[in-house]
Design an enzyme around this catalytic site. Structure first.
Site, PDB file in Angstrom:
ATOM      1  N   ASP A 153       8.706  41.116 -45.459  1.00  0.00           N
ATOM      2  CA  ASP A 153       7.506  41.461 -44.779  1.00  0.00           C
ATOM      3  C   ASP A 153       7.472  40.698 -43.307  1.00  0.00           C
ATOM      4  O   ASP A 153       7.779  39.640 -43.161  1.00  0.00           O
ATOM      5  CB  ASP A 153       6.162  40.885 -45.639  1.00  0.00           C
ATOM      6  CG  ASP A 153       4.782  41.121 -44.931  1.00  0.00           C
ATOM      7  OD1 ASP A 153       4.441  42.335 -44.803  1.00  0.00           O
ATOM      8  OD2 ASP A 153       4.246  40.282 -44.259  1.00  0.00           O
ATOM      9  N   ASP A 163       7.510  48.899 -34.604  1.00  0.00           N
ATOM     10  CA  ASP A 163       7.657  50.281 -35.465  1.00  0.00           C
ATOM     11  C   ASP A 163       7.248  50.171 -36.729  1.00  0.00           C
ATOM     12  O   ASP A 163       8.074  50.450 -37.766  1.00  0.00           O
ATOM     13  CB  ASP A 163       9.001  50.720 -35.189  1.00  0.00           C
ATOM     14  CG  ASP A 163       9.456  51.937 -35.616  1.00  0.00           C
ATOM     15  OD1 ASP A 163       8.491  52.903 -35.893  1.00  0.00           O
ATOM     16  OD2 ASP A 163      10.640  52.457 -35.931  1.00  0.00           O
TER      17      ASP A 163
END
Length: 546
Positions: A381, A401
């Site tokens: 993460d 992104d």
């Protein structure tokens, strides 16, 4: 004042009017019968919570905006449970038959609910009415269980109402715990939503029928007994047929949703990956969907990735960090610069990375970026990684992104806290490029991202890029776009710590096909005209995206 000097014995619960109170004729000792009823409560509670979680998960996946879908499912289901409790009063004179009939209906509705919701979305394009209807129907049946089980357990052995309720609720809550843990850690990863729901319905039907047809069989007339046997066998047969046909159903439904060229359909531990398009030929025909949202279109992805990456590369760019971007397309643009020495991609889903490495069409589209020795991948993460010790290194460029800010699981990756961590990882003079959602259709979300970056101490340069083809929404709304809708845009923000970065393209970079310094200036000027002033930043305790 209450006189407490004289102890009182606990009186037995009053007999409800119209309910048979003679002890049931059981094939086992009362203590064993009572334990069997509590075990049934346990199993039914586990099944009920699996149905609830399955509706929550599928509603969020098919419709989007998990907070809204969770609120709808939970509120409708809790209300319906109250309705079911009231309706159960009519069955108290025949509690054994009523309970078995309810379990047959609950097993059928709960077991087939996932398939019905997916079918509604695939062929009707809308699953909200079906979600509400199933939430209400399943809630009514779950709500009717406990009152009838209360009558049945009292028929085995009379006890005070408080003790009976405590025993039933204890078994109910423990069963809910087991069901709540079994859904994400066992049923979903091993069986998927469709088969997992059907297996749960099968267990529900077997346990409900077994309790009544064996333990309370003497409470049933011959006609009632055969009626229940026929109903439960029919339910089990339907669930078995649906389970056998589940794989074929998923293939047909995917074709209805994504078109006829579904080449890869895979459920990872994070999301569903669907890759469409031919296995050979031009990679421009490729489409990549993540949880049903169009993430990459081979026809127009270069416009997005050029606009995201190249404005941030005007300046020192030896060390680059890409947050998200497991498809390798942002990394492709970064690796075009020969003086880039290292690129680190932090991607949550290893399944996306694996697909980008191994699929011939997707790897051709990303220029085989993962074969470049300058690129390293971290599967974690992004928020957690930035907080960890590995993020103590500094980067000249950070490219964010990430999925659309309107998707609930992504909101923490567009928070002030997240951008503060990203700013800490920037080298002096470094730049942060952020995808901020579509500017034309959701300006409030876009300018909230920009306001959040400024609140994190960054100077910003907002801009957009046009040419995004219409189709499945990349944002939280899962509704497909119409084929005749005009092209839309992507919104971006370039940020830096010391001063607002200049929007331009490196004059030595000859590869951008859709981008120039002049087009960036025009896009920045157009974006500024849409500014929504006075928006507060989004934080972890108070997310602002919807």
């Amino acid at each position: 004042m209450i006189d407490r000097s004289v102890p009182r014995r606990v009186l037995p619960a009053p007999e409800p009017g119209g309910v048979a109170t003679l002890p049931a004729a059981l094939p086992v000792r009362p203590r064993t019968g009572r334990l069997l009823v509590l075990a049934t409560v346990f199993v039914c509670a586990a099944c009920g919570l699996v149905y609830e979680l399955e509706l929550l998960a599928l509603g969020s996946y098919l419709i989007g905006d998990s907070v809204t879908q969770a609120s709808v499912v939970l509120s409708v289901m809790v209300f319906a449970m109250g309705v079911g409790s009231l309706l159960a009063k009519r069955l108290r004179t025949r509690p054994a038959f009523g309970f078995a009939a309810i379990e047959a209906g609950l097993a059928l509705l709960g077991g087939l609910s996932a398939m019905a919701l997916y079918a509604s979305f695939a062929w009707l394009g809308e699953s909200r009415p079906a979600l509400v209807a199933f939430s209400f129907a399943i809630g009514v049946l779950i709500g009717a269980e406990i009152p009838l089980l209360m009558v049945l357990i009292q028929r085995i052995r009379r006890q005070d109402a408080g003790g009976a309720v405590a025993d039933l609720f204890a078994a109910d809550y423990v069963g809910a715990l087991v069901g709540g843990l079994a859904f994400p850690f066992l049923l979903l990863p091993l069986l998927g939503q469709l088969t997992g729901a059907m297996l749960t319905g099968t267990v529900n039907a077997v346990v409900g029928a077994g309790l009544v047809l064996w333990l309370f069989r003497r409470d049933l007339s011959r006609r009632s007994r055969w009626l229940l046997i026929g109903a439960h066998l029919t339910v089990l047969a339907l669930l078995a047929c649906a389970t056998v046909l589940a794989a074929d159903f998923e293939r047909v439904a995917r074709r209805a949703v994504y078109g006829g060229e579904v080449r890869v359909a895979r459920q990872t531990g994070v999301q569903e990956l669907v890759l469409t398009g031919p296995a050979t030929g031009s990679p421009r025909s490729l489409d990549l969907y993540l949880d049903g949202r169009l993430r990459v279109s081979g026809y127009d992805e270069y416009r997005y990735h050029e606009a995201l990456v190249h404005p941030a590369m005007t300046g020192p760019h030896a060390r680059v960090l890409v947050l998200g971007g497991g498809d390798g397309l942002a990394a492709r643009e970064v690796l075009r610069y020969r003086d880039v020495t290292s690129v680190t991609v932090v991607e949550l889903d290893p399944g996306v990375v694996r697909l980008a490495r191994t699929d011939p069409m997707l790897s051709a589209l990303n220029g085989r970026a993962y074969e470049d020795p300058r690129l390293a991948v971290v599967t974690q993460d992004a928020f957690r990684w930035l907080r960890g010790p590995a993020a103590r290194e500094r980067y000249d460029v950070i490219v964010s992104d990430l999925p659309d800010p309107g998707i609930t699981p992504s909101t923490k990756l567009y928070s002030q806290e997240f951008y503060g961590l990203a700013a800490r990882a920037l080298s002096p003079g470094g730049r942060l490029a952020v995808h901020a959602g579509p500017l034309a259709t959701r300006p409030r979300t876009y300018w909230t991202v920009e306001a959040t970056l400024r609140a994190a101490g960054l100077r910003t340069a907002p801009y957009s890029a046009g040419g995004r083809l219409s189709g499945f929404a990349a944002g939280p709304d899962r509704t497909p776009g119409t084929s005749d809708a005009p092209p839309q845009d992507w919104g971006f923000v370039l940020a830096a710590r010391e001063r607002a970065p200049e929007l331009r393209v490196d004059p030595d970079a000859s590869w951008p096909r859709s981008l120039s310094t002049q087009s960036l200036h025009d896009a920045a000027r157009d974006a500024e005209r849409t500014r929504v002033a006075g928006l507060p930043p989004s934080t972890l305790p108070h997310p602002r995206y919807s």
